[in-house]
Design an enzyme around this catalytic site. Structure first.
Site, PDB file in Angstrom:
ATOM      1  N   ASP A 109      91.243  72.593  24.968  1.00  0.00           N
ATOM      2  CA  ASP A 109      89.695  73.487  25.226  1.00  0.00           C
ATOM      3  C   ASP A 109      89.880  73.712  26.728  1.00  0.00           C
ATOM      4  O   ASP A 109      88.999  74.773  27.014  1.00  0.00           O
ATOM      5  CB  ASP A 109      88.555  72.439  24.836  1.00  0.00           C
ATOM      6  CG  ASP A 109      88.507  71.961  23.460  1.00  0.00           C
ATOM      7  OD1 ASP A 109      89.363  72.331  22.726  1.00  0.00           O
ATOM      8  OD2 ASP A 109      87.511  70.916  23.005  1.00  0.00           O
ATOM      9  N   ASP A 195      85.795  78.953  26.849  1.00  0.00           N
ATOM     10  CA  ASP A 195      86.712  77.886  26.595  1.00  0.00           C
ATOM     11  C   ASP A 195      88.303  78.310  26.560  1.00  0.00           C
ATOM     12  O   ASP A 195      88.344  79.134  25.682  1.00  0.00           O
ATOM     13  CB  ASP A 195      86.033  76.650  25.504  1.00  0.00           C
ATOM     14  CG  ASP A 195      85.019  75.884  26.031  1.00  0.00           C
ATOM     15  OD1 ASP A 195      84.518  76.123  26.905  1.00  0.00           O
ATOM     16  OD2 ASP A 195      84.513  75.007  25.041  1.00  0.00           O
ATOM     17  N   HIS A 246      86.020  77.555  19.293  1.00  0.00           N
ATOM     18  CA  HIS A 246      87.574  77.383  19.433  1.00  0.00           C
ATOM     19  C   HIS A 246      87.941  78.125  17.992  1.00  0.00           C
ATOM     20  O   HIS A 246      87.745  77.809  16.841  1.00  0.00           O
ATOM     21  CB  HIS A 246      87.968  76.109  19.493  1.00  0.00           C
ATOM     22  CG  HIS A 246      87.151  75.544  20.507  1.00  0.00           C
ATOM     23  ND1 HIS A 246      86.906  74.124  20.902  1.00  0.00           N
ATOM     24  CD2 HIS A 246      86.396  76.080  21.693  1.00  0.00           C
ATOM     25  CE1 HIS A 246      86.238  73.922  21.952  1.00  0.00           C
ATOM     26  NE2 HIS A 246      86.004  75.058  22.429  1.00  0.00           N
ATOM     27  N   ASP A 248      90.982  77.641  16.682  1.00  0.00           N
ATOM     28  CA  ASP A 248      92.081  77.108  16.179  1.00  0.00           C
ATOM     29  C   ASP A 248      91.900  76.164  14.882  1.00  0.00           C
ATOM     30  O   ASP A 248      92.646  75.417  14.277  1.00  0.00           O
ATOM     31  CB  ASP A 248      92.936  76.225  17.183  1.00  0.00           C
ATOM     32  CG  ASP A 248      92.221  75.445  17.844  1.00  0.00           C
ATOM     33  OD1 ASP A 248      90.964  75.472  17.773  1.00  0.00           O
ATOM     34  OD2 ASP A 248      92.831  74.397  18.747  1.00  0.00           O
ATOM     35  N   ARG A 265      85.932  81.787   6.630  1.00  0.00           N
ATOM     36  CA  ARG A 265      85.771  82.591   7.996  1.00  0.00           C
ATOM     37  C   ARG A 265      86.512  83.852   8.094  1.00  0.00           C
ATOM     38  O   ARG A 265      87.389  83.943   8.751  1.00  0.00           O
ATOM     39  CB  ARG A 265      85.708  81.828   9.119  1.00  0.00           C
ATOM     40  CG  ARG A 265      85.290  80.490   8.877  1.00  0.00           C
ATOM     41  CD  ARG A 265      85.426  79.663  10.031  1.00  0.00           C
ATOM     42  NE  ARG A 265      84.777  78.585  10.276  1.00  0.00           N
ATOM     43  CZ  ARG A 265      84.958  77.286  11.012  1.00  0.00           C
ATOM     44  NH1 ARG A 265      86.018  77.422  11.603  1.00  0.00           N
ATOM     45  NH2 ARG A 265      84.187  76.220  10.777  1.00  0.00           N
ATOM     46  N   SER A 301      82.611  68.608  14.656  1.00  0.00           N
ATOM     47  CA  SER A 301      83.706  69.675  14.195  1.00  0.00           C
ATOM     48  C   SER A 301      83.618  69.813  12.722  1.00  0.00           C
ATOM     49  O   SER A 301      82.937  68.852  11.862  1.00  0.00           O
ATOM     50  CB  SER A 301      84.981  69.544  14.597  1.00  0.00           C
ATOM     51  OG  SER A 301      85.313  69.697  15.991  1.00  0.00           O
ATOM     52  N   SER A 302      84.135  70.985  12.022  1.00  0.00           N
ATOM     53  CA  SER A 302      83.968  70.983  10.664  1.00  0.00           C
ATOM     54  C   SER A 302      85.243  70.423   9.813  1.00  0.00           C
ATOM     55  O   SER A 302      86.191  70.171  10.512  1.00  0.00           O
ATOM     56  CB  SER A 302      84.013  72.636  10.444  1.00  0.00           C
ATOM     57  OG  SER A 302      85.327  73.165  10.550  1.00  0.00           O
ATOM     58  N   CYS A 354      94.225  71.010  18.986  1.00  0.00           N
ATOM     59  CA  CYS A 354      93.322  70.667  19.867  1.00  0.00           C
ATOM     60  C   CYS A 354      93.584  69.648  20.994  1.00  0.00           C
ATOM     61  O   CYS A 354      93.309  69.633  22.222  1.00  0.00           O
ATOM     62  CB  CYS A 354      91.900  70.271  19.616  1.00  0.00           C
ATOM     63  SG  CYS A 354      91.128  71.624  18.299  1.00  0.00           S
TER      64      CYS A 354
HETATM   65  N1  ABU Z   1      87.378  72.129  18.412  1.00  0.00           N
HETATM   66  C1  ABU Z   1      87.660  72.844  17.152  1.00  0.00           C
HETATM   67  C2  ABU Z   1      86.262  72.893  16.054  1.00  0.00           C
HETATM   68  C3  ABU Z   1      86.132  74.054  15.259  1.00  0.00           C
HETATM   69  C4  ABU Z   1      85.586  73.899  13.813  1.00  0.00           C
HETATM   70  O1  ABU Z   1      84.784  73.142  14.010  1.00  0.00           O
HETATM   71  O2  ABU Z   1      85.639  74.644  13.239  1.00  0.00           O
END
Ligand code: ABU
Length: 378
Positions: A109, A195, A246, A248, A265, A301-302, A354
């Site tokens: 990050d 970031d 982010h 990634d 997405r 995060s997801s 990450c």
């Molecule tokens: N730090 C990455 C989180 C991205 C996401 O929650 O999709």
């Protein structure tokens, strides 16, 4: 023979030689601030904890981070770790105060290698303002070791209240949907903010996601800095991600010509053209094994941390141990898939990509988009 520089990494997939793996030592809960509204997953109305994480939570994450470090080491890759840092210390600047800092689990990050240059991101959140510090000793080591190594710290934003758009957090989902093409998030557009994890490197071509953590001024700064060094910088958007932060877990290049994409997405219409016109294939990741409701309760995060894989080379990739559908897909795409358990690291906002910062990979700057027409800023 000319050896590659002490810092040398031009893309996300070339054979890996040296990498920093994060550490959960002294990690704290991320505080509530204008750029972040952390919430407990199964109890969003309970106040989010503050201060240090529990000893057990830190030990569990550190064990998994050590497992990743051991795997990389077993493949002949040099592994470096951050310096200890007191994240429980408050931060007070002329522009803001925050009760505690966060952690050094996710170097990605903060730090990015652009060829022979290390760039420290501005960061977008107050609790992460000083997050470059655990990496400074390493940066000095690389910088002292080799005169070819460049080191740039991006301008620090004020992070005053006025830098943020706090009402963002109150917008209901319908409003967010209606605004999805305006790409206005919790950071405003007046100061340079980014970031490092909003970028993805594909040789000469760098993708930057406009997000909650990277604004248009940040992207302008990156273009003005990188274009004279021969890079082409492309802004990308994922309009169905209402809380983008982010790149990634959304768009993950795996080797020349192949990107792992997030089926929920898609790229903004038109932004896929540079890939398709240059013979790249975009392959959707399978649904993650854990749903959003099953993620660790303090994880912000997801579920798409599933696709946050780390490439050791164009043919070897590391994937979270339980993500079998993704492992099967990667094997079908001719990758040798390595696995490590990493679920306890999720609480700290990241997975394998990450939690690392690649400092040196084999290889040079290549053009993987020969049919591209690009208008530089100046
Ligand atoms: N730090 C990455 C989180 C991205 C996401 O929650 O999709």
């Amino acid at each position: 023979m000319r050896y590659s520089a002490a810092v040398n990494s031009w893309n996300e997939w070339d054979p890996l030689q040296e990498i920093v793996v994060g550490s959960a030592d002294n990690a704290c809960f991320e505080p509530t601030e204008p750029g972040s509204r952390p919430a407990i997953r199964d109890s969003p109305d309970t106040p989010f904890p503050t201060g240090p994480k529990s000893k057990e939570a830190i030990e569990r994450a550190n064990e998994e981070l050590a497992g990743l470090a051991a795997l990389l080491d077993s493949q002949g890759i040099t592994v470096r770790r951050p310096e200890p840092h007191d994240f429980s210390a408050p931060v007070r600047t002329p522009g803001f105060e925050v009760e505690n800092q966060y952690c050094a689990v996710c170097p990605r990050d903060v730090m990015i290698t652009m060829g022979n240059e290390i760039i420290e991101a501005t960061m977008s959140r107050r609790a992460r303002y000083f997050e470059y510090e655990p990496y400074r000793k390493l940066v000095y080591e690389y910088w002292n070791a080799d005169p070819r190594v460049e080191w740039t710290t991006a301008p620090k934003p004020s992070m005053r209240d006025g830098m943020y758009r706090e009402e963002f957090w109150e917008w209901p989902l319908e409003q967010r949907h209606a605004r999805m093409h305006s790409f206005e998030f919790c950071v405003g557009q007046d100061e340079v903010v980014f970031d490092a994890a909003d970028m993805s490197r594909l040789g000469r071509d760098i993708l930057v996601q406009e997000s909650m953590t990277t604004n248009r001024a940040g992207i302008r700064w990156l273009r003005r800095h990188l274009e004279p060094r021969g890079f082409r910088v492309h802004t990308v958007h994922f309009p169905l991600d209402f809380f983008p932060s982010h790149i990634d877990c959304t768009f993950v290049p795996l080797r020349p010509g192949l990107v792992l994409t997030n089926p929920e997405r898609p790229l903004r219409e038109g932004e896929e053209k540079m890939f398709l016109a240059n013979g790249w294939e975009l392959v959707d990741a399978p649904q993650p094994v854990l749903g959003n409701d099953e993620m660790p309760k303090y994880c912000q995060s997801s579920k798409w941390l599933s696709m946050n894989v780390l490439s050791m080379s164009p043919t070897k990739v590391i994937c979270e141990e339980r993500e079998k559908p993704l492992q099967d897909l990667l094997a079908k795409l001719d990758f040798e898939v390595f696995t490590v358990p990493f679920r306890h690291v999720f609480e700290y906002g990241g997975s394998l990509h990450c939690a690392t910062w690649d400092v040196r990979r084999e290889g040079i700057c290549e053009d993987y988009f020969p049919a591209l027409r690009y208008e530089p800023l100046v």
